[in-house]
Design an enzyme around this catalytic site. Structure first.
Site, PDB file in Angstrom:
ATOM      1  N   GLU A   1      -5.561   6.068   2.494  1.00 10.91           N
ATOM      2  CA  GLU A   1      -6.671   6.546   1.677  1.00 10.91           C
ATOM      3  C   GLU A   1      -7.943   5.882   2.182  1.00 10.91           C
ATOM      4  O   GLU A   1      -7.990   4.659   2.321  1.00 10.91           O
ATOM      5  CB  GLU A   1      -6.467   6.217   0.196  1.00 10.91           C
ATOM      6  CG  GLU A   1      -7.592   6.761  -0.671  1.00 10.91           C
ATOM      7  CD  GLU A   1      -7.467   6.401  -2.149  1.00 10.91           C
ATOM      8  OE1 GLU A   1      -8.371   6.785  -2.917  1.00 10.91           O
ATOM      9  OE2 GLU A   1      -6.487   5.723  -2.521  1.00 10.91           O
TER      10      GLU A   1
ATOM     11  N   ARG B   1       7.079  -3.612   1.964  1.00 13.43           N
ATOM     12  CA  ARG B   1       5.709  -3.875   2.411  1.00 13.43           C
ATOM     13  C   ARG B   1       5.644  -5.187   3.169  1.00 13.43           C
ATOM     14  O   ARG B   1       6.513  -6.041   3.061  1.00 13.43           O
ATOM     15  CB  ARG B   1       4.762  -3.965   1.210  1.00 13.43           C
ATOM     16  CG  ARG B   1       4.539  -2.653   0.514  1.00 13.43           C
ATOM     17  CD  ARG B   1       3.312  -2.705  -0.379  1.00 13.43           C
ATOM     18  NE  ARG B   1       3.250  -3.885  -1.230  1.00 13.43           N
ATOM     19  CZ  ARG B   1       2.218  -4.193  -2.002  1.00 13.43           C
ATOM     20  NH1 ARG B   1       1.168  -3.416  -2.013  1.00 13.43           N
ATOM     21  NH2 ARG B   1       2.239  -5.257  -2.765  1.00 13.43           N
TER      22      ARG B   1
ATOM     23  N   LYS C   1      -6.610  -3.719  -1.939  1.00 17.28           N
ATOM     24  CA  LYS C   1      -7.948  -3.274  -1.535  1.00 17.28           C
ATOM     25  C   LYS C   1      -8.971  -3.586  -2.619  1.00 17.28           C
ATOM     26  O   LYS C   1     -10.117  -3.924  -2.327  1.00 17.28           O
ATOM     27  CB  LYS C   1      -7.947  -1.773  -1.253  1.00 17.28           C
ATOM     28  CG  LYS C   1      -7.368  -1.392   0.100  1.00 17.28           C
ATOM     29  CD  LYS C   1      -7.539   0.105   0.306  1.00 17.28           C
ATOM     30  CE  LYS C   1      -6.878   0.572   1.582  1.00 17.28           C
ATOM     31  NZ  LYS C   1      -6.974   2.031   1.738  1.00 17.28           N
TER      32      LYS C   1
END
Length: 563
Positions: free
Chosen positions: A35, A266, A276
């Site tokens: 994104e 992850r 983020k």
């Protein structure tokens, strides 16, 4: 199980099994779908490495797709930064795609779901919808809008698209199962109203698709064979499949391959944060100078600090692919950059905390050029010229007036070797009114010149010091970076904010002196400052004002801990 199959990670095994079960190899296609609401960080490198790595292994195409469905947070700046970072890591994508490319198709499919009685418009408050959803142990209940007619839902959805309603007043929901044990299946939202300018579509749309609806259908449109994502999306797989299967019913002639979602753990790194939102807070509050601050775990920050693509790719390969979450020691990343730069970085001399040495028996007007090897690990690296004169700088910590037998550097009455030069012996010191040493007086042995071949030059001496000629020294700013956080897991404390663990000493700016060969160094060039660590030329550097970043020190904690 064969040895070859054992060596495959579980994602490669999935691909191999699909190929063995009849999937044509030419149908393999992967994607990396960030994104564009921030800069990529070290955590993303695992996802990048997995998808592009599979592409390289199977000679299959990989798409770079931007999941740009939230105009409130996404910007072209982030798109450009992501493309730059992925390319810098050495990966090539086949197609550059955007979820916004598919807005019309997604809308058309949503209309079809409404016609099939599988989606409806809800105008309740978010609080009311949340209450009706129930809890993980309590089933949800149907809301008052769940059984509206197809005609009414089509009309409301059209009016949503036409901008007749305010933000937050209406949503489109999938009609699945309000009693499902998977909370995500309890009539999830597919569309919401956002009257904001989109970085690509402008004001064409005022309704935007949600992630779960967009993600799987974008995979489907692009005919991605294996949709690989991190473990937090595992509960989403059931919804992914529901959306995929319901669209597949009437689109299989155009899009014959239904994608398959699979999850991996992850990459979490110690002494940093990966969110983020939290990284954005560091930028917005001026804790760091920007997304590319060398203390940031962003790829652009690591690049600016002096990390190489090879070191990051090697790090990701060593971490490997797994199904279980864990935290990787940042020392492993530091080990990888040391390992790479040891082979590739030229050795130079720089003094960060200088004290002057005067060699009293060296002629005052004499200068000479010494020849120094650039990199003993690279036989093709060549040599360079280093000027030597009567006055030099050495590191202040490399001298003591008195010291025990374990101190092998310069002390009064003792001899050390100057790197690439001569043996010197300290005789006396000068001090200021505060008792600080300002000058060390030494003598040198002219028969001990490095490389001269004399018996004296071969004499054993325990200490070797780096130095810079005072007359020829070039002043430079050195930015010495430490970890941004003092806690190993700064965002794991439920009772404390991660900002409480900021390291106040994460940046120290130092006025240093470097050898004159560095005067022509270019931005991004990497060096080993002998005996000090690895450094690179910062973006702020100019030919008149050199700026170096400390990438990493020479001491290797990771290798010692993992012997």
């Amino acid at each position: 199980m064969s040895e070859e199959k054992k060596s495959l990670n579980f994602l490669e095994q999935i691909v191999e099994e699909d190929l063995a079960n009849g999937m044509p190899k030419e149908n393999l296609r992967f994607r990396f779908p960030p994104e564009p609401n921030g800069y990529l960080h070290i955590g993303h490198t695992k996802a990048i490495g997995i998808s592009f790595g599979l592409g390289e292994k199977y000679n299959a195409p990989v798409n770079l797709r931007f999941d740009d469905t939230n105009p409130a947070k996404e910007e072209q700046e982030y798109v450009d930064a992501i493309k730059r970072d992925v390319a810098w890591l050495g990966y090539q994508w086949e197609k550059e795609c955007y979820s916004s490319d598919y807005f019309q198709q997604l809308y058309d499919w949503a209309v079809q779901l409404i016609k099939d009685g599988k989606a409806y418009v809800d105008n309740q408050s978010s609080e009311a919808m949340a209450e009706q959803k129930g809890t993980p142990t309590q089933p949800g209940v149907a809301g008052p809008n769940r059984d509206k007619s197809v005609e009414e839902n089509l009309d409301l959805f059209t009016r949503m698209k036409n901008g007749e309603f305010e933000e937050g007043s209406h949503v489109l929901r999938a009609k699945i199962d309000m009693a499902s044990p998977n909370m995500l299946m309890r009539d999830p939202i597919m569309y919401r109203i956002l009257k904001k300018e989109h970085h690509r579509t402008g004001s064409d749309w005022v309704i935007y698709p949600m992630y779960d609806w967009t993600h799987g259908e974008s995979d489907y449109i692009e005919q991605i064979s294996h949709s690989l994502c991190s473990l937090e999306f595992k509960p989403h797989r059931e919804l992914y499949n529901w959306f995929r299967d319901n669209v597949y019913e009437y689109s299989q002639s155009e899009y014959p391959l239904p994608p398959k979602q699979r999850e991996f753990s992850r990459l979490n790194l110690s002494y940093t944060v990966m969110s983020k939102r939290k990284l954005m807070k560091l930028v917005e509050e001026g804790i760091v100078s920007g997304w590319d601050d060398p203390r940031m775990p962003t790829i652009s920050g690591l690049r600016r600090r002096g990390y190489t693509p090879a070191s990051i790719r090697s790090f990701v390969e060593t971490v490997g692919v797994s199904k279980r979450e864990n935290v990787i020691d940042v020392a492993l990343l530091e080990f990888k950059i040391r390992e790479d730069l040891n082979k590739t970085a030229n050795r130079v001399m720089a003094v960060l905390d200088p004290v002057k040495v005067v060699i009293d028996n060296y002629p005052e007007d004499q200068e000479e050029i010494l020849i120094a090897e650039n990199n003993p690990e690279d036989e093709n690296s060549g040599t360079r010229e280093v000027p030597f004169s009567r006055e030099i700088y050495i590191e202040r910590e490399d001298f003591r007036e008195e010291a025990n037998k374990k101190f092998f550097r310069l002390k009064l009455g003792k001899e050390v070797r100057l790197k690439n030069a001569y043996f010197i012996t300290a005789n006396s010191v000068e001090k200021d009114e505060n008792g600080n040493i300002t000058v060390i007086h030494c003598t040198y042995d002219p028969l001990t010149k490095s490389g001269s071949g004399t018996e004296e030059s071969k004499r054993k001496v325990k200490g070797t010091l780096h130095w810079v000629s005072v007359k020829h020294a070039v002043k430079a700013e050195v930015r010495a970076y430490d970890r941004l956080f003092s806690d190993e897991a700064p965002d794991s404390h439920k009772d404390k904010d991660f900002m409480e663990f900021l390291n106040p000493n994460s940046l120290e700016k130092i006025t240093a002196y470097v050898e004159p060969s560095l005067q022509t160094a270019q931005i991004g060039d990497r060096f080993q400052f002998q005996r000090l660590g690895y450094f690179n030329v910062d973006d702020d550097s100019t030919s008149e004002s050199l700026v170096f970043n400390k990438t990493v020190g020479l001491r290797d904690n990771w290798a010692k801990k993992n012997k």
